[in-house]
Design a protein around this motif. Structure first.
Motif, PDB file in Angstrom:
ATOM      1  N   ARG A 192     110.991  -4.791  53.418  1.00 50.82           N
ATOM      2  CA  ARG A 192     109.675  -4.309  52.987  1.00 50.82           C
ATOM      3  C   ARG A 192     109.062  -5.202  51.918  1.00 50.82           C
ATOM      4  NH1 ARG A 192     111.090   2.166  52.712  1.00 50.82           N
ATOM      5  NH2 ARG A 192     110.419   2.696  54.833  1.00 50.82           N
ATOM      6  N   SER A 193     109.876  -5.995  51.247  1.00 48.10           N
ATOM      7  CA  SER A 193     109.378  -6.849  50.158  1.00 48.10           C
ATOM      8  C   SER A 193     108.801  -8.164  50.664  1.00 48.10           C
ATOM      9  CB  SER A 193     110.524  -7.151  49.183  1.00 48.10           C
ATOM     10  OG  SER A 193     111.428  -8.093  49.737  1.00 48.10           O
ATOM     11  N   LEU A 194     108.961  -8.460  51.945  1.00 49.07           N
ATOM     12  CA  LEU A 194     108.585  -9.778  52.461  1.00 49.07           C
ATOM     13  C   LEU A 194     107.082  -9.869  52.696  1.00 49.07           C
ATOM     14  CD1 LEU A 194     111.516 -10.294  54.991  1.00 49.07           C
ATOM     15  CD2 LEU A 194     111.427 -10.807  52.544  1.00 49.07           C
ATOM     16  N   ASP A 195     106.473 -10.879  52.109  1.00 48.01           N
ATOM     17  CA  ASP A 195     105.021 -11.046  52.174  1.00 48.01           C
ATOM     18  C   ASP A 195     104.703 -12.527  52.344  1.00 48.01           C
ATOM     19  OD1 ASP A 195     102.268 -11.176  51.789  1.00 48.01           O
ATOM     20  OD2 ASP A 195     102.266  -9.645  50.216  1.00 48.01           O
ATOM     21  N   VAL A 196     104.156 -12.884  53.493  1.00 47.52           N
ATOM     22  CA  VAL A 196     103.881 -14.280  53.801  1.00 47.52           C
ATOM     23  C   VAL A 196     102.915 -14.921  52.803  1.00 47.52           C
ATOM     24  CG1 VAL A 196     101.944 -13.827  55.355  1.00 47.52           C
ATOM     25  CG2 VAL A 196     103.375 -15.855  55.718  1.00 47.52           C
ATOM     26  N   ARG A 197     102.141 -14.123  52.102  1.00 48.79           N
ATOM     27  CA  ARG A 197     101.216 -14.677  51.116  1.00 48.79           C
ATOM     28  C   ARG A 197     101.947 -15.413  49.996  1.00 48.79           C
ATOM     29  NH1 ARG A 197      97.713  -9.317  50.078  1.00 48.79           N
ATOM     30  NH2 ARG A 197      99.861  -8.512  50.136  1.00 48.79           N
ATOM     31  N   ASP A 198     103.232 -15.104  49.808  1.00 51.59           N
ATOM     32  CA  ASP A 198     103.990 -15.764  48.743  1.00 51.59           C
ATOM     33  C   ASP A 198     104.109 -17.267  48.990  1.00 51.59           C
ATOM     34  OD1 ASP A 198     104.256 -13.291  47.610  1.00 51.59           O
ATOM     35  OD2 ASP A 198     106.366 -13.028  48.140  1.00 51.59           O
ATOM     36  N   THR A 199     104.400 -17.666  50.229  1.00 49.84           N
ATOM     37  CA  THR A 199     104.488 -19.106  50.523  1.00 49.84           C
ATOM     38  C   THR A 199     103.122 -19.710  50.811  1.00 49.84           C
ATOM     39  OG1 THR A 199     105.099 -18.511  52.793  1.00 49.84           O
ATOM     40  CG2 THR A 199     106.879 -19.143  51.292  1.00 49.84           C
ATOM     41  N   LEU A 200     102.241 -18.939  51.440  1.00 43.13           N
ATOM     42  CA  LEU A 200     100.895 -19.469  51.681  1.00 43.13           C
ATOM     43  C   LEU A 200     100.196 -19.787  50.360  1.00 43.13           C
ATOM     44  CD1 LEU A 200      99.650 -17.163  54.593  1.00 43.13           C
ATOM     45  CD2 LEU A 200     100.242 -19.600  54.724  1.00 43.13           C
ATOM     46  N   GLY A 201     100.528 -19.015  49.319  1.00 41.65           N
ATOM     47  CA  GLY A 201      99.882 -19.224  48.026  1.00 41.65           C
ATOM     48  C   GLY A 201     100.219 -20.552  47.380  1.00 41.65           C
TER      49      GLY A 201
END
Length: 276
Positions: A192-201
């Motif tokens: 649930r913690s995984l968010d692709v915005r972290d690497t896209l950022g």
């Protein structure tokens, strides 16, 4: 490896350490722990290796309860740990989610990064992978499953992720233990913690990251396609070490290839020191 832990900013952080010399910090992914690097660190006898455990993973699963354990937040935990232990600049090595963590850490604080090694790493929009998305969508159901059912859900990830059958069995039994102890809710909390915005950022800033880098990739990886490794290599101006036939869990199936990439950066660092 010696297991160590320390309270840092109110979080009990754990890592595995061995040796002395230039610090090499290794960060695992999902569903693994610092044990992922157990065959790599003995090959780095000339360095101080520190296999850091992400908060909410491995033997630190309980520390993740009620906390943000996203990839971006893990980079903050890692930075706090590096500051507290006065580690750095260090060679940062990351696999899978850990690769995303060290990308973010290097972009945010390049002065603490002496080099970067990415091994079948998440990046850009390469994640979360389809099986993990499915588990996340069914999270409320998965949380209530018996532990053995979770074992049955994790087993295919290891089956598909290893090209060495013997190492696959060893790996699965080792990495299953923390999940057996913590139960399905801990795994659901992770996905649930995984968010692709972290690497896209941080993706637009990778090409401006002025640190030596290496990219190591199992070409037969079904989770993180090699085209992402090629893109990382271009953005980081780094060589891409392609391992034909290798799948996702390269640090376990092909530790010598990972160690060789780290050793190259250690040698480069030694040359720079001598020149300086």
């Amino acid at each position: 490896m010696t297991s160590k832990h320390a309270p840092i900013d109110g979080v009990r952080m754990r890592w595995e350490e061995r040796g002395a010399g230039t610090p090499v910090v290794l960060v695992h992914g999902i569903p693994t722990s610092p044990a992922l690097w157990r065959h790599v660190t003995p090959l780095l006898s000339q360095a101080r290796t520190l296999a850091w455990e992400m908060v909410g993973y491995g033997d630190s699963m309980l520390e993740g309860h009620g906390r943000d354990i996203s990839v971006a937040r893990q980079a903050e935990y890692l930075a706090a740990w590096l500051r507290e232990l006065e580690i750095g600049p260090a060679i940062l090595v990351g696999h899978d989610l850990g690769g995303g963590v060290v990308q973010i850490a290097a972009v945010r604080a390049p002065e603490r990064c002496a080099g970067l090694v990415l091994v079948n790493s998440i990046s850009y929009d390469s994640w979360p992978i389809a099986p993990v998305k499915a588990i996340r969508a069914a999270g409320a159901f998965v949380e209530r499953l018996p532990r053995q059912a979770l074992r049955g859900m994790l087993a295919p990830l290891f089956f598909l992720g290893h090209d060495d059958p013997a190492r696959r069995r060893e790996s699965f039994e080792l990495h299953w233990k923390p999940y057996r102890a913590a139960g399905p809710a801990a795994f659901v909390r992770q996905v649930r913690s995984l968010d692709v915005r972290d690497t896209l950022g941080v993706a637009p800033r990778l090409s401006g990251l002025d640190v030596p880098a290496r990219v190591v990739w199992g070409v037969a990886d079904r989770f993180q396609p090699v085209r992402y490794g090629a893109r990382l290599a271009r953005d980081l101006d780094a060589p891409l070490r392609r391992i034909e036939g290798a799948r996702h869990f390269v640090p376990e199936d092909h530790p010598a290839e990972v160690a060789a990439a780290v050793q190259e950066l250690l040698r480069e660092q030694g040359v720079r020191r001598a020149a300086g």
